[in-house]
Scaffold this motif. Structure first.
Motif, PDB file in Angstrom:
ATOM      1  N   PHE A 194      49.808  40.902  31.819  1.00 30.29           N
ATOM      2  CA  PHE A 194      48.724  40.285  31.462  1.00 30.29           C
ATOM      3  C   PHE A 194      48.099  39.651  32.820  1.00 30.29           C
ATOM      4  CE2 PHE A 194      46.402  36.184  30.416  1.00 30.29           C
ATOM      5  CZ  PHE A 194      45.557  36.566  29.204  1.00 30.29           C
ATOM      6  N   VAL A 195      48.571  39.182  33.811  1.00 30.64           N
ATOM      7  CA  VAL A 195      48.092  38.863  35.249  1.00 30.64           C
ATOM      8  C   VAL A 195      47.527  39.908  35.703  1.00 30.64           C
ATOM      9  CG1 VAL A 195      48.505  37.896  37.172  1.00 30.64           C
ATOM     10  CG2 VAL A 195      49.557  36.749  35.136  1.00 30.64           C
ATOM     11  N   CYS A 196      48.291  41.094  35.670  1.00 33.82           N
ATOM     12  CA  CYS A 196      47.698  42.315  36.477  1.00 33.82           C
ATOM     13  C   CYS A 196      46.268  42.859  35.635  1.00 33.82           C
ATOM     14  CB  CYS A 196      48.920  43.686  36.385  1.00 33.82           C
ATOM     15  SG  CYS A 196      50.362  43.396  37.519  1.00 33.82           S
ATOM     16  N   GLY A 197      46.390  42.840  34.433  1.00 32.91           N
ATOM     17  CA  GLY A 197      45.304  43.115  33.613  1.00 32.91           C
ATOM     18  C   GLY A 197      44.001  42.187  34.115  1.00 32.91           C
ATOM     19  N   LEU A 198      44.107  40.897  34.366  1.00 35.28           N
ATOM     20  CA  LEU A 198      43.163  40.094  34.765  1.00 35.28           C
ATOM     21  C   LEU A 198      42.701  40.422  36.320  1.00 35.28           C
ATOM     22  CD1 LEU A 198      44.353  36.518  33.431  1.00 35.28           C
ATOM     23  CD2 LEU A 198      42.624  38.119  32.349  1.00 35.28           C
ATOM     24  N   PHE A 199      43.740  40.780  37.063  1.00 31.59           N
ATOM     25  CA  PHE A 199      43.251  41.094  38.477  1.00 31.59           C
ATOM     26  C   PHE A 199      42.516  42.494  38.336  1.00 31.59           C
ATOM     27  CE2 PHE A 199      44.176  44.084  41.912  1.00 31.59           C
ATOM     28  CZ  PHE A 199      43.766  43.134  42.974  1.00 31.59           C
ATOM     29  N   LEU A 200      42.836  43.437  37.477  1.00 31.57           N
ATOM     30  CA  LEU A 200      42.094  44.498  37.198  1.00 31.57           C
ATOM     31  C   LEU A 200      40.625  44.447  36.929  1.00 31.57           C
ATOM     32  CD1 LEU A 200      44.450  47.347  35.957  1.00 31.57           C
ATOM     33  CD2 LEU A 200      44.031  46.644  38.454  1.00 31.57           C
ATOM     34  N   VAL A 201      40.454  43.383  35.879  1.00 29.43           N
ATOM     35  CA  VAL A 201      38.920  43.116  35.516  1.00 29.43           C
ATOM     36  C   VAL A 201      38.137  42.523  36.513  1.00 29.43           C
ATOM     37  CG1 VAL A 201      37.719  41.747  33.741  1.00 29.43           C
ATOM     38  CG2 VAL A 201      39.764  42.684  33.128  1.00 29.43           C
ATOM     39  N   ALA A 202      38.830  41.630  37.263  1.00 28.55           N
ATOM     40  CA  ALA A 202      37.987  41.092  38.630  1.00 28.55           C
ATOM     41  C   ALA A 202      37.531  42.147  39.570  1.00 28.55           C
ATOM     42  CB  ALA A 202      39.173  40.030  39.166  1.00 28.55           C
ATOM     43  N   LEU A 203      38.704  43.027  39.736  1.00 24.24           N
ATOM     44  CA  LEU A 203      38.410  44.152  40.808  1.00 24.24           C
ATOM     45  C   LEU A 203      37.122  44.856  40.262  1.00 24.24           C
ATOM     46  CD1 LEU A 203      39.244  45.246  43.446  1.00 24.24           C
ATOM     47  CD2 LEU A 203      40.981  46.754  42.195  1.00 24.24           C
ATOM     48  N   ALA A 204      37.336  45.270  38.962  1.00 21.92           N
ATOM     49  CA  ALA A 204      36.249  46.176  38.289  1.00 21.92           C
ATOM     50  C   ALA A 204      34.804  45.590  38.635  1.00 21.92           C
ATOM     51  CB  ALA A 204      36.509  46.304  36.756  1.00 21.92           C
ATOM     52  N   ALA A 205      34.909  44.468  38.698  1.00 21.27           N
ATOM     53  CA  ALA A 205      33.374  43.609  38.712  1.00 21.27           C
ATOM     54  C   ALA A 205      32.957  43.886  40.045  1.00 21.27           C
ATOM     55  CB  ALA A 205      33.536  42.161  38.546  1.00 21.27           C
ATOM     56  N   THR A 206      33.864  43.960  41.107  1.00 17.44           N
ATOM     57  CA  THR A 206      33.425  44.232  42.555  1.00 17.44           C
ATOM     58  C   THR A 206      33.103  45.675  42.515  1.00 17.44           C
ATOM     59  OG1 THR A 206      35.574  44.651  43.430  1.00 17.44           O
ATOM     60  CG2 THR A 206      35.078  42.408  43.517  1.00 17.44           C
ATOM     61  N   PHE A 207      33.508  46.485  41.805  1.00 15.62           N
ATOM     62  CA  PHE A 207      33.099  47.791  41.815  1.00 15.62           C
ATOM     63  C   PHE A 207      31.776  48.299  41.438  1.00 15.62           C
ATOM     64  CE2 PHE A 207      37.382  50.392  42.256  1.00 15.62           C
ATOM     65  CZ  PHE A 207      37.855  49.750  43.240  1.00 15.62           C
ATOM     66  N   ILE A 208      31.691  47.636  40.093  1.00 15.53           N
ATOM     67  CA  ILE A 208      30.316  47.761  39.321  1.00 15.53           C
ATOM     68  C   ILE A 208      29.207  47.089  40.125  1.00 15.53           C
ATOM     69  CG2 ILE A 208      29.245  47.219  36.823  1.00 15.53           C
ATOM     70  CD1 ILE A 208      32.144  47.583  35.765  1.00 15.53           C
ATOM     71  N   PHE A 209      29.408  45.943  40.385  1.00 11.96           N
ATOM     72  CA  PHE A 209      28.239  45.351  40.964  1.00 11.96           C
ATOM     73  C   PHE A 209      28.221  45.342  42.353  1.00 11.96           C
ATOM     74  CE2 PHE A 209      29.246  42.821  36.940  1.00 11.96           C
ATOM     75  CZ  PHE A 209      27.906  43.201  36.422  1.00 11.96           C
ATOM     76  N   ASN A 210      29.064  46.230  43.092  1.00 12.92           N
ATOM     77  CA  ASN A 210      28.987  46.552  44.664  1.00 12.92           C
ATOM     78  C   ASN A 210      29.243  45.240  45.307  1.00 12.92           C
ATOM     79  OD1 ASN A 210      28.866  48.286  46.673  1.00 12.92           O
ATOM     80  ND2 ASN A 210      26.542  48.108  46.830  1.00 12.92           N
ATOM     81  N   LEU A 211      30.108  44.467  45.012  1.00 13.66           N
ATOM     82  CA  LEU A 211      30.724  43.263  45.763  1.00 13.66           C
ATOM     83  C   LEU A 211      31.479  43.547  46.686  1.00 13.66           C
ATOM     84  CD1 LEU A 211      30.713  40.703  42.784  1.00 13.66           C
ATOM     85  CD2 LEU A 211      28.826  40.960  44.236  1.00 13.66           C
ATOM     86  N   PRO A 212      31.527  42.955  47.966  1.00 14.34           N
ATOM     87  CA  PRO A 212      32.688  43.158  48.881  1.00 14.34           C
ATOM     88  C   PRO A 212      34.061  42.584  48.601  1.00 14.34           C
ATOM     89  CG  PRO A 212      31.209  41.659  49.584  1.00 14.34           C
ATOM     90  CD  PRO A 212      30.770  42.043  48.245  1.00 14.34           C
ATOM     91  N   PHE A 213      34.902  43.482  48.478  1.00 18.41           N
ATOM     92  CA  PHE A 213      36.435  43.122  48.055  1.00 18.41           C
ATOM     93  C   PHE A 213      37.231  43.073  49.665  1.00 18.41           C
ATOM     94  CE2 PHE A 213      40.665  43.013  46.224  1.00 18.41           C
ATOM     95  CZ  PHE A 213      40.433  41.874  45.337  1.00 18.41           C
ATOM     96  N   PHE A 214      37.125  44.081  50.229  1.00 21.41           N
ATOM     97  CA  PHE A 214      37.741  44.187  51.623  1.00 21.41           C
ATOM     98  C   PHE A 214      36.936  45.243  52.449  1.00 21.41           C
ATOM     99  CE2 PHE A 214      40.278  47.224  48.770  1.00 21.41           C
ATOM    100  CZ  PHE A 214      39.741  48.263  49.307  1.00 21.41           C
TER     101      PHE A 214
END
Length: 214
Positions: A194-214
């Motif tokens: 469940f926690v991993c799933g939430l992490f993936l959703v947050a990471l997806a947002a950085t991919f889709i909206f071109n936000l810097p993650f690293f």
């Protein structure tokens, strides 16, 4: 100092994403359980060695092929949107499935594949899994692209984090089977997913909206 912190973030992100994918039931988990039951923990680790060799070749190939794409914003955005969409689908599915109790860690041996050694079997099982191919064509491609911004140190950090996630999870499963101890209950397993799933959703947002993650 800042560069080291960025490499740590790349490593940590790759580790978390790899764990999220590895923990979901699939062909490699089934084969790992089956080989561990029959041949012991060493066979399971050799399976992941084969899996890691295949992914090393893939990452190296991507690095040479994708490095030229770093100067093409349109292709980078397309990969980001495609990878983010797949990541969002995967993360959402994990959250919903675990919340509704649809997944469980059932330690049952799978059927034998062809009579291959464990390393070759790890490679064959990965290649034959369409989910693995789709993951690398979308999420993996995006993460490799981002890692390449930091050169070979970034790519190395990504690869090490990714394969350590696989070794950690499948090694833990093999240990549980060999020792006969059920340290990981379904409740702990689902909570972690469940926690991993939430992490993936947050990471997806950085991919889709071109936000810097690293």
């Amino acid at each position: 100092m800042e560069e080291k912190l960025e490499l740590i973030v790349i490593f940590s992100t790759a580790l978390a994403v790899a764990l999220s994918g590895a923990m979901m039931p699939g062909p490699l988990l089934t084969v790992t359980i089956g080989e561990t039951v029959k041949k012991g923990q060493k066979a399971a680790l050799l399976l992941i060695v084969g899996h890691s060799i295949l992914e090393l070749l893939l990452v190296i190939g991507f690095s040479f092929g994708l490095s030229a794409l770093l100067n093409n914003p349109s292709i980078i955005r397309a990969i980001g949107i495609l990878g983010g969409s797949f990541l969002l689908w995967m993360g959402y599915g994990m959250v919903v499935d675990t919340y509704r109790g649809r997944v469980s860690l059932t330690l049952e041996a799978g059927q034998d594949k062809a009579r291959l050694g464990p390393v070759a079997q790890g490679i064959a099982t990965s290649v034959s899994n369409p989910y693995w191919t789709l993951w690398w064509a979308t999420i993996g491609a995006k993460l490799v692209l981002d890692s390449l911004k930091h050169g070979w140190p970034g790519l190395t950090s990504f690869y090490l984090g990714h394969i350590l996630g696989d070794f950690f999870w499948y090694g833990a499963v093999a240990y549980i089977i060999v020792t006969g101890k059920r340290f990981v209950t379904d409740r702990i397993y689902r909570g972690t997913l469940f926690v991993c799933g939430l992490f993936l959703v947050a990471l997806a947002a950085t991919f889709i909206f071109n936000l810097p993650f690293f």
